[in-house]
Design a protein around this motif. Structure first.
Motif, PDB file in Angstrom:
ATOM      1  N   GLU A 110      -7.467   5.251  -6.476  1.00  0.00           N
ATOM      2  CA  GLU A 110      -7.420   5.437  -4.810  1.00  0.00           C
ATOM      3  C   GLU A 110      -8.328   3.879  -4.236  1.00  0.00           C
ATOM      4  O   GLU A 110      -9.290   3.753  -5.065  1.00  0.00           O
ATOM      5  CB  GLU A 110      -8.259   6.604  -4.410  1.00  0.00           C
ATOM      6  CG  GLU A 110      -7.424   7.695  -4.798  1.00  0.00           C
ATOM      7  CD  GLU A 110      -8.287   9.333  -4.111  1.00  0.00           C
ATOM      8  OE1 GLU A 110      -8.942   8.811  -3.258  1.00  0.00           O
ATOM      9  OE2 GLU A 110      -7.764  10.111  -4.609  1.00  0.00           O
ATOM     10  N   SER A 111      -8.004   3.381  -3.198  1.00  0.00           N
ATOM     11  CA  SER A 111      -8.553   2.341  -2.436  1.00  0.00           C
ATOM     12  C   SER A 111      -9.467   2.912  -1.314  1.00  0.00           C
ATOM     13  O   SER A 111     -10.393   2.345  -0.981  1.00  0.00           O
ATOM     14  CB  SER A 111      -7.661   1.239  -2.212  1.00  0.00           C
ATOM     15  OG  SER A 111      -6.606   1.477  -1.046  1.00  0.00           O
ATOM     16  N   ARG A 112      -8.926   3.950  -0.877  1.00  0.00           N
ATOM     17  CA  ARG A 112      -9.423   4.574   0.427  1.00  0.00           C
ATOM     18  C   ARG A 112      -9.069   6.017   0.923  1.00  0.00           C
ATOM     19  O   ARG A 112      -7.943   6.320   0.383  1.00  0.00           O
ATOM     20  CB  ARG A 112      -9.432   3.694   1.736  1.00  0.00           C
ATOM     21  CG  ARG A 112     -10.132   3.939   2.917  1.00  0.00           C
ATOM     22  CD  ARG A 112      -9.729   2.917   4.025  1.00  0.00           C
ATOM     23  NE  ARG A 112     -10.810   3.224   5.059  1.00  0.00           N
ATOM     24  CZ  ARG A 112     -10.650   2.296   6.235  1.00  0.00           C
ATOM     25  NH1 ARG A 112      -9.774   1.451   6.497  1.00  0.00           N
ATOM     26  NH2 ARG A 112     -11.273   2.736   7.288  1.00  0.00           N
TER      27      ARG A 112
ATOM     28  N   GLU B   6      -5.154   6.514   0.121  1.00  0.00           N
ATOM     29  CA  GLU B   6      -4.545   5.359   0.110  1.00  0.00           C
ATOM     30  C   GLU B   6      -4.617   4.422  -1.209  1.00  0.00           C
ATOM     31  O   GLU B   6      -5.529   4.658  -1.813  1.00  0.00           O
ATOM     32  CB  GLU B   6      -5.050   4.362   1.236  1.00  0.00           C
ATOM     33  CG  GLU B   6      -4.408   3.073   1.525  1.00  0.00           C
ATOM     34  CD  GLU B   6      -5.460   2.299   2.558  1.00  0.00           C
ATOM     35  OE1 GLU B   6      -4.975   2.199   3.759  1.00  0.00           O
ATOM     36  OE2 GLU B   6      -6.006   1.402   2.086  1.00  0.00           O
ATOM     37  N   TYR B   7      -3.426   3.733  -1.708  1.00  0.00           N
ATOM     38  CA  TYR B   7      -3.297   3.142  -2.937  1.00  0.00           C
ATOM     39  C   TYR B   7      -3.012   1.595  -2.522  1.00  0.00           C
ATOM     40  O   TYR B   7      -2.011   1.468  -1.665  1.00  0.00           O
ATOM     41  CB  TYR B   7      -2.670   3.796  -4.034  1.00  0.00           C
ATOM     42  CG  TYR B   7      -3.103   5.193  -4.322  1.00  0.00           C
ATOM     43  CD1 TYR B   7      -3.871   5.413  -5.305  1.00  0.00           C
ATOM     44  CD2 TYR B   7      -2.520   6.151  -3.541  1.00  0.00           C
ATOM     45  CE1 TYR B   7      -4.083   6.898  -5.550  1.00  0.00           C
ATOM     46  CE2 TYR B   7      -3.038   7.494  -3.653  1.00  0.00           C
ATOM     47  CZ  TYR B   7      -3.694   7.753  -4.839  1.00  0.00           C
ATOM     48  OH  TYR B   7      -3.706   9.083  -5.079  1.00  0.00           O
ATOM     49  N   LYS B   8      -3.653   0.727  -3.148  1.00  0.00           N
ATOM     50  CA  LYS B   8      -3.232  -0.764  -2.855  1.00  0.00           C
ATOM     51  C   LYS B   8      -1.886  -1.144  -3.389  1.00  0.00           C
ATOM     52  O   LYS B   8      -1.313  -1.918  -2.658  1.00  0.00           O
ATOM     53  CB  LYS B   8      -4.352  -1.472  -3.550  1.00  0.00           C
ATOM     54  CG  LYS B   8      -5.787  -1.633  -2.776  1.00  0.00           C
ATOM     55  CD  LYS B   8      -6.613  -2.804  -3.429  1.00  0.00           C
ATOM     56  CE  LYS B   8      -7.836  -2.660  -2.899  1.00  0.00           C
ATOM     57  NZ  LYS B   8      -8.698  -3.717  -3.432  1.00  0.00           N
TER      58      LYS B   8
ATOM     59  N   LYS C 237       1.015  -1.192   0.131  1.00  0.00           N
ATOM     60  CA  LYS C 237      -0.014  -0.142   0.015  1.00  0.00           C
ATOM     61  C   LYS C 237       0.750   1.195  -0.103  1.00  0.00           C
ATOM     62  O   LYS C 237       1.939   1.187   0.674  1.00  0.00           O
ATOM     63  CB  LYS C 237      -0.951  -0.153   1.190  1.00  0.00           C
ATOM     64  CG  LYS C 237      -2.008  -1.161   1.153  1.00  0.00           C
ATOM     65  CD  LYS C 237      -2.912  -1.010   2.541  1.00  0.00           C
ATOM     66  CE  LYS C 237      -3.994  -1.921   2.239  1.00  0.00           C
ATOM     67  NZ  LYS C 237      -4.701  -1.882   3.434  1.00  0.00           N
TER      68      LYS C 237
ATOM     69  N   ASP D  32      -1.385   1.180  -8.774  1.00  0.00           N
ATOM     70  CA  ASP D  32      -2.505   1.778  -8.529  1.00  0.00           C
ATOM     71  C   ASP D  32      -2.153   3.490  -8.166  1.00  0.00           C
ATOM     72  O   ASP D  32      -3.021   4.318  -8.583  1.00  0.00           O
ATOM     73  CB  ASP D  32      -3.213   1.163  -7.287  1.00  0.00           C
ATOM     74  CG  ASP D  32      -4.052   0.155  -7.888  1.00  0.00           C
ATOM     75  OD1 ASP D  32      -4.095  -0.254  -8.973  1.00  0.00           O
ATOM     76  OD2 ASP D  32      -4.525  -0.610  -6.927  1.00  0.00           O
TER      77      ASP D  32
END
Length: 457
Positions: A259-261, A247-249, A232, A253
């Motif tokens: 973005e993941s979150r 946040e990126y996995k 991450k 990404d």
């Protein structure tokens, strides 16, 4: 000349017959030519007066007259010959003139035909050249391809030799034996890597530009304590007035912007010197010397503690400013805080922190001014300080917490985009993460290791 001979001859006969006018010839006087003229048609007329009749005897003058007559006859014959030659030459010239006119006409015809033929041939050649023109790039490419083919042939020969050697070596072992050897080598490599926990910085190479985004100032990072499968990336733009963490996995990404979150922190941060360590974000709370620990798993602040005597809010920042008074970082030995105090005259202080309670475990005072430092990072318990955040920066000073000694160094670092506002070491990746004027970059580090191993086989 022939006309002269015709006229002159009768006059000479008259002189011989005794026609000698006494009015013009004095006694005892020789002959004379008294006059000459030319008629309108171009003929020459000469008047010759001979001596009187009683003087025509065989004396010296008679002999002179005869000699004169002989000369006149000879001249007349020569003139006749010349006249014949002139007529012949004139006819020859006339004939040549006619032939020249014919030749001139033929030459004109040939010249006209030659131009026509040349024009025709030129057009044919031009057409052929136009047809050949597209072949030139093909021939050039052929030359290039021929060179490449020659190189490929040589590489194939080299590879064939290598493959032959490998084949001969493989033929000496069966597959299971080779697999066991590979597993044994992998085990030895892991043991060796485990002993490469610490080393001295020798060289910095790069950077590699991962992405271009955000403002001139910011931070991005991964967790050095995360498992190998957890890659991450966390992204925090700007040095103040922001609470959003993206946040990126994975790095891919992050590059793609997927973005993941997103996390909305309860407090604004100050500076760009944050760190993610063992699943938590550690950052300096804005307008304070308080360190905040924020858990990504729970989405809340788990711990916050003031770093006593630490300057904040641009009292002791790095050379670029930006509220970079307190720098939080991690290395192979744990979590660290770099800052300055009045008690240490604004020089850098190193404190090792407990990751759970943020309590200070140990502290070292250096003699390097915080305001004269461009950036700093920890590797294996040693603090490395750059002398500038601009072009021409280099690692200039290091302080070992193991020996409590310092050293001046000269390790260049390529500041590709001219303004470095974040530089942190990641022990898992053994790389430096940097924020370089709106560019997220990575630097490779070369460490000097002394390896002690029980298996020397």
């Amino acid at each position: 000349m022939r006309a002269l001979f015709v006229v002159l001859k009768p006059l000479c006969f008259l002189a011989l017959l005794g026609y000698c006018p006494s009015a013009t010839i004095r006694p005892k006087e020789g002959w004379q030519v008294y006059s000459s003229a030319q008629e309108a048609d171009g003929r020459c007329i000469c008047t010759v007066v001979a001596p009187e009749q009683n003087l025509c005897s065989r004396d010296a003058k008679s002999r002179q007259l005869r000699q004169l007559l002989e000369k006149i006859q000879n001249m007349s014959q020569s003139i006749e010959v010349l006249n014949l030659r002139t007529q012949r030459d004139f006819q020859y010239v006339m004939k040549m003139e006619s032939q020249m006119k014919g030749l001139r006409s033929k030459f004109r015809q040939i010249e006209s035909n030659r131009r026509t033929l040349l024009t025709k041939n030129f057009q044919e050649l031009k057409g052929k050249m136009n047809e050949l023109q597209p072949l030139i790039p093909v021939l050039e490419q052929y030359k290039t391809d021929a060179t490449l083919i020659s190189q490929f042939k040589q590489e194939i020969r080299n590879l064939s030799l290598v493959l032959t050697a490998i084949q001969e070596e493989i033929g000496a072992y069966d597959y299971e034996e080779l697999q066991q050897r590979v597993l044994g080598l992998e085990g030895r490599l892991r043991n060796c890597m485990n002993k490469l926990t610490c080393g001295k910085l020798m060289k910095i190479t790069g950077p590699i530009t991962v992405k271009t985004s955000g403002t001139r100032f910011g931070a991005w990072m991964t967790d050095p304590q995360a498992s190998p499968k957890n890659n991450k990336v966390w992204y925090m733009d700007s040095y103040t007035n922001n609470k959003i963490v993206r946040e990126y996995k994975s790095v891919s990404d992050f590059v793609a912007g997927v973005e993941s979150r997103t996390y909305n922190l309860p407090f604004h941060w100050a500076g760009t010197n944050h760190v993610v360590y063992n699943g938590s974000l550690y950052y300096n709370k804005y307008q304070s010397n308080i360190i905040v620990r924020y858990s990504f798993e729970s989405g809340r602040v788990t711990t916050q503690r003031a770093l006593e005597s630490a300057g904040f809010h641009n009292v002791y920042p790095y050379t670029w400013g930006g509220f970079s008074d307190i720098d939080l970082m991690a290395d192979e030995l744990g979590l660290w805080a770099i800052y300055a105090t009045n008690q240490n005259a604004g020089n850098i202080v190193i404190s090792q922190l407990d990751p759970l309670t943020i309590q200070v475990l140990n502290t070292w005072n250096t003699e390097y001014s915080k305001r004269n430092a461009g950036e700093s990072f920890m590797i294996c318990g040693t603090l490395y300080i750059t002398n500038s955040h601009l072009t021409g920066a280099k690692v200039y000073y290091s302080y070992s917490t193991k020996t409590s000694t310092y050293e001046y160094m000269d390790i260049p670092i390529h500041n590709q985009y001219f303004h470095m506002s974040m530089l942190d070491y990641n022990a898992r990746d053994r790389a430096l993460y940097g924020w370089n004027n709106g560019h997220q970059v990575l630097f490779n580090v070369t460490l000097f290791h002394i390896i002690k191993t029980d298996d020397e086989s």
